[in-house]
Scaffold this motif. Structure first.
Motif, PDB file in Angstrom:
ATOM      1  N   GLU A 188      -3.286  -0.027   7.672  1.00 41.20           N
ATOM      2  CA  GLU A 188      -2.453  -0.428   7.185  1.00 41.20           C
ATOM      3  C   GLU A 188      -2.200  -1.451   8.154  1.00 41.20           C
ATOM      4  O   GLU A 188      -1.982  -2.859   7.680  1.00 41.20           O
ATOM      5  N   GLU A 189      -2.720  -1.205   9.641  1.00 44.60           N
ATOM      6  CA  GLU A 189      -2.395  -3.091  10.616  1.00 44.60           C
ATOM      7  C   GLU A 189      -3.543  -3.318  10.574  1.00 44.60           C
ATOM      8  O   GLU A 189      -3.476  -4.525  11.826  1.00 44.60           O
ATOM      9  N   THR A 208      -6.161  -4.319  -0.769  1.00 46.77           N
ATOM     10  CA  THR A 208      -4.512  -3.360  -1.265  1.00 46.77           C
ATOM     11  C   THR A 208      -4.753  -3.573  -2.722  1.00 46.77           C
ATOM     12  O   THR A 208      -5.794  -3.575  -3.233  1.00 46.77           O
ATOM     13  N   GLY A 209      -3.721  -2.087  -3.157  1.00 50.51           N
ATOM     14  CA  GLY A 209      -3.524  -1.980  -4.453  1.00 50.51           C
ATOM     15  C   GLY A 209      -3.870  -3.305  -5.064  1.00 50.51           C
ATOM     16  O   GLY A 209      -3.784  -3.234  -7.225  1.00 50.51           O
ATOM     17  N   PHE A 221      -3.707   2.570  -5.643  1.00 51.63           N
ATOM     18  CA  PHE A 221      -3.131   3.180  -4.042  1.00 51.63           C
ATOM     19  C   PHE A 221      -3.750   3.418  -3.272  1.00 51.63           C
ATOM     20  O   PHE A 221      -4.879   3.596  -3.556  1.00 51.63           O
ATOM     21  N   ASP A 222      -3.404   3.211  -2.774  1.00 55.80           N
ATOM     22  CA  ASP A 222      -3.798   3.646  -0.881  1.00 55.80           C
ATOM     23  C   ASP A 222      -4.065   4.988  -0.332  1.00 55.80           C
ATOM     24  O   ASP A 222      -3.301   5.906  -1.208  1.00 55.80           O
ATOM     25  N   HIS A 223      -4.472   5.543   0.218  1.00 54.67           N
ATOM     26  CA  HIS A 223      -4.201   6.842   0.466  1.00 54.67           C
ATOM     27  C   HIS A 223      -3.240   7.034   1.602  1.00 54.67           C
ATOM     28  O   HIS A 223      -1.994   7.914   0.953  1.00 54.67           O
ATOM     29  N   THR A 224      -2.696   6.378   2.301  1.00 57.60           N
ATOM     30  CA  THR A 224      -2.000   6.620   3.520  1.00 57.60           C
ATOM     31  C   THR A 224      -0.850   6.417   2.754  1.00 57.60           C
ATOM     32  O   THR A 224       0.248   7.200   3.440  1.00 57.60           O
ATOM     33  N   GLN A 229       0.361  -1.230  -2.212  1.00 59.09           N
ATOM     34  CA  GLN A 229       0.960  -2.241  -0.902  1.00 59.09           C
ATOM     35  C   GLN A 229      -0.268  -1.767   0.223  1.00 59.09           C
ATOM     36  O   GLN A 229      -0.067  -2.231   1.810  1.00 59.09           O
ATOM     37  N   GLY A 230      -0.174  -0.357  -0.187  1.00 64.35           N
ATOM     38  CA  GLY A 230      -0.809   0.223   1.382  1.00 64.35           C
ATOM     39  C   GLY A 230      -2.509  -0.475   1.888  1.00 64.35           C
ATOM     40  O   GLY A 230      -3.014  -0.993   0.015  1.00 64.35           O
TER      41      GLY A 230
END
Length: 760
Positions: A188-189, A208-209, A221-224, A229-230
């Motif tokens: 994420e960072e 990102t998605g 989608f991301d998983h986190t 936006q992940g």
């Protein structure tokens, strides 16, 4: 209890309320996880009818009063379960009402669908004044089951077409026990301590998605954080050469002698290569875990125990070729001290998961590490473990019984496992239930031809008293190999019938066959290059199997589990082919890799979902194989494959126009000729009596409709009339195959074929 401002208000004559449950709550028909978090800790609202008190009752849940709105989108996720509700609409119905000024207006009515998954529904509405939304569940008399709802959202000021689903379709990150490490990363960072390997042919990208414009270019989608936006790591597209590799690595610091590496992956597309987990030691690079090809369209967890005595680097490597089409994504990497614990699936990599040998048999099961040419199923490498029967010095065949931990539930359970049979055909594997000291009759048995790789099976077990599930192997002395099993799991509810699948929750027990130069069937939905909706739910969200290739002549094959002996069964498949240039769809039955019989083939479905049914007669084990061979353009899709006992019903029709292959009858088509010239169902004819093979099967066993020659002295029309069909749209296309032969009485061509539409 937290209903978020929603209040129970049952009708006066009902008195039944919605409950607030989690996956850990006790309930016969409660979902094992909510939709919001995808875990057993998350909550949902549930109306459950488990007894006569709740049967025939109504429960109502009312929202807070909201202000007037010109337009809004109501979104709701629901989950239905019940006896006999598998793979069909449930008996309990949910009606969503809009209440304005005391007047009720229905917005939505659904029965849900018993496919063990959360299903979304969305509806637009407007309200001229203060209003409420009412969720009303209704259970008919003498019916039992449950209906659950979760993630109810009202998006004001926008229609449903203007916004995507507001909730994630994927579970959240689960963090293993133990302190975090410097090797953990959610991306994420940034990249954390992970770095791109220098000198590779390709690089991973941090995505990102929002950057994904095609379903086979990356996950939505991301998983986190579970939204578009992940961030995650992504490798997609095709390479400039075969064997391209993209690798990221992290220094292995402060590791114990055994550590657990967990990461989430997403692999989807018709031509996806492989993802590897490797350890770099002082002397070599060790492949610990690998996975090849397309998987279910969701984030999936991999948990791998690594031995780190002299390791200094952990690497994740993705591969692609010049013909690759699809993506590999990775997210949420964690490293913890100690071996990985077994969760929902037992891969035998850390221990035996409570399985033990029966003392009543001489043969013995035990854990064994993979070999050079025989990896386990969990890791796909020689670093993983499986259970196998140990060889002995006995000269007689030995029976080995492996007992599961004890179960006390009286409800049906589905046992899923992967197995490998050795080359000697005298070896066998069977599954039993043991209740009072001795195993009962075999519920599933696999003798015969050896496995060409790991094979999957499912079997339903149940008992009114405490019981064990028994895996029984018969081992023949003098053979160097023996029966193996791996990745055993248990879930509540009966398994789907062998060979049957609606693909709403993945591929069931259908497995892609890897073919050099070929592609793979992909679990897809209405937005993935195929038909706009599936056949099961008739919605864009519904799933099906899709074949699509950029290469002319590329072949995709998917095979079912072995079907136990049945004298007669009805095989049904729904298929959708975009154009006549999509290619060829074939279905085979097979008793081994080189022994297969063609059951069906087609080059077109008329650009709609069409059904094929065929009665199968077999007294031996068999598999079903579905093959798609690509042509110049277009897709081939299949859905709702079923195998049911008994013969297929003849003359079965639906409310819409139904195609007919004439394999099991005339499907309601009938001869309405007034003269002597008539249509008749036939096969394996010669000359002017008809073609020697039909179009459906392409063999002499196939049936067709033909006009009998040389019948009558007077010229008359032979009329074949379809069943009555309701209007489907303003325009329809009739697609059929015809075969003409011979000359007319005047020396010209055969009699003309004319089509006519007769209104009701």
């Amino acid at each position: 209890m937290d209903f978020c401002g929603w209040v129970n208000n049952p009708p006066p004559d009902s008195g039944v309320e919605w409950d607030w449950f989690s996956g850990e709550s006790e309930g016969l028909f409660a979902p094992s996880q909510d939709h919001s978090t995808g875990s057993s800790l998350g909550h949902f609202a549930i109306f459950s009818s488990q007894d006569d008190f709740h049967s025939g009752k109504v429960a109502q849940l009312e929202s807070e009063t909201m202000d007037a709105v010109e337009r809004a989108c109501l979104e709701i996720w629901h989950f239905a379960e019940g006896f006999g509700a598998q793979q069909k609409p449930s008996d309990i119905t949910l009606t969503v009402f809009l209440s304005v000024g005391g007047e009720l207006r229905p917005l939505l009515n659904t029965s849900g669908f018993g496919n063990n998954s959360w299903i979304p529904d969305r509806v637009d509405y407007s309200a001229s004044g203060p209003h409420q939304i009412i969720l009303q569940a209704n259970c008919p008399e003498s019916e039992v089951g449950s209906f659950s709802v979760d993630d109810v959202h009202i998006i004001r000021g926008r229609s449903c077409d203007e916004t995507g689903l507001t909730t994630t379709l994927t579970p959240p990150t689960t963090t293993p026990a133990g302190p975090s490490s410097d090797m953990d990363c959610t991306f994420e960072e940034g990249w954390c301590r992970w770095i791109q390997e220098v000198g590779d042919d390709a690089d991973w990208a941090r995505h990102t998605g929002l950057q994904v414009d095609d379903p086979w270019n990356g996950p939505r989608f991301d998983h986190t954080v579970g939204n578009n936006q992940g961030f995650f790591l992504l490798l997609n597209g095709s390479g400039l050469k075969d064997g391209e590799r993209a690798a990221v690595s992290v220094p292995a610091v402060s590791l114990e002698s055994q550590s657990c590496v967990e990461f989430w992956f997403y692999m989807l597309g018709p031509s996806v290569s492989s993802l590897d987990l490797l350890l770099q030691t002082n002397s070599s690079e060790l492949l610990v875990w690998t996975l090849h090809g397309t998987q279910n369209p969701e984030w999936t967890s991999a948990r791998v125990t690594i031995h780190t005595n002299d390791s200094f680097k952990i690497t994740l490597a993705g591969h692609r070729n010049t013909q690759s089409w699809g993506f590999i994504a990775v997210d949420d990497v964690t490293v913890r001290g100690g071996a990985c614990s077994n969760q929902n699936v037992c891969g035998f990599d850390s221990d035996s998961c409570g399985f033990d040998n029966s003392v009543s048999q001489r043969g013995l099961w035990g854990r064994r590490k993979g070999g050079e040419h025989h990896g386990d199923h969990t890791y796909g490498t020689e670093q993983g473990f499986y259970m196998t029967v140990f060889s002995s010095n006995s000269r007689q065949p030995e029976v080995a019984d492996l007992l599961s931990p004890a179960f006390s539930s009286s409800s049906e359970m589905c046992v899923r496992f992967w197995y490998w049979l050795p080359a000697d055909s005298s070896n066998s594997l069977s599954v039993h239930v043991q209740r009072d000291g001795e195993p009962g009759d075999a519920l599933w048995r696999r003798p015969g031809s050896p496995s060409t790789g790991w094979e999957v099976a499912e079997v339903t077990v149940s008992s009114p008293a405490r019981f064990y599930v028994v895996f029984r192997a018969v081992h023949v002395p003098g053979t160097s190999d023996s029966v193996k099993i791996d990745d055993v799991s248990f879930k509540s509810g009966a398994c789907s019938p062998a060979g049957s699948c609606d693909f709403e929750s993945g591929q069931c027990t259908w497995v892609n066959i890897h073919k050099d130069g070929g592609h793979q069937w992909v679990v897809a939905n209405g937005g993935s290059h195929g038909p706009p909706t599936d056949h099961t739910t008739d919605t864009p969200e519904g799933q099906f199997l899709l074949s699509l290739s950029r290469q002319h002549g590329s072949v995709a094959q998917v095979v079912s589990e072995w079907v136990q002996e049945k004298e007669t069964s009805c095989f049904t498949l729904w298929y959708h082919m975009e154009t006549s240039d999509s290619g060829t769809l074939r279905v085979f039955t097979r008793s081994g890799p080189s022994d297969q019989t063609l059951v069906f083939h087609s080059n077109s479905s008329g650009s709609r979902w069409s059904r094929f049914s065929q009665t199968l007669n077999s007294t031996n084990l068999f598999q079903l194989l579905v093959e798609a061979e690509s042509k110049s353009s277009g897709f081939i899709a299949v859905d709702d494959i079923s195998l049911t006992p008994g013969v297929c019903k003849q003359n079965e029709t639906t409310s819409g126009f139904e195609g007919c292959s004439f394999e099991n009858g005339t499907c309601g088509w009938e001869d309405v000729s007034s003269g002597q010239f008539k249509w008749e169902r036939g096969r394996n004819a010669t000359g002017s009596a008809g073609p020697p093979v039909d179009n459906t099967l392409g063999t002499e066993e196939g049936w067709y409709m033909a006009v009998e020659p040389h019948r009558g002295e007077h010229v008359s029309a032979a009329l074949l009339q379809s069943p009555l069909s309701r209007e489907a749209s303003s325009t329809c296309t009739l697609h059929f195959y015809h075969n003409t032969y011979g000359e007319g009485r005047c020396g010209g061509a055969s009699a003309p074929l004319l089509l006519a539409l007769t209104p009701d």
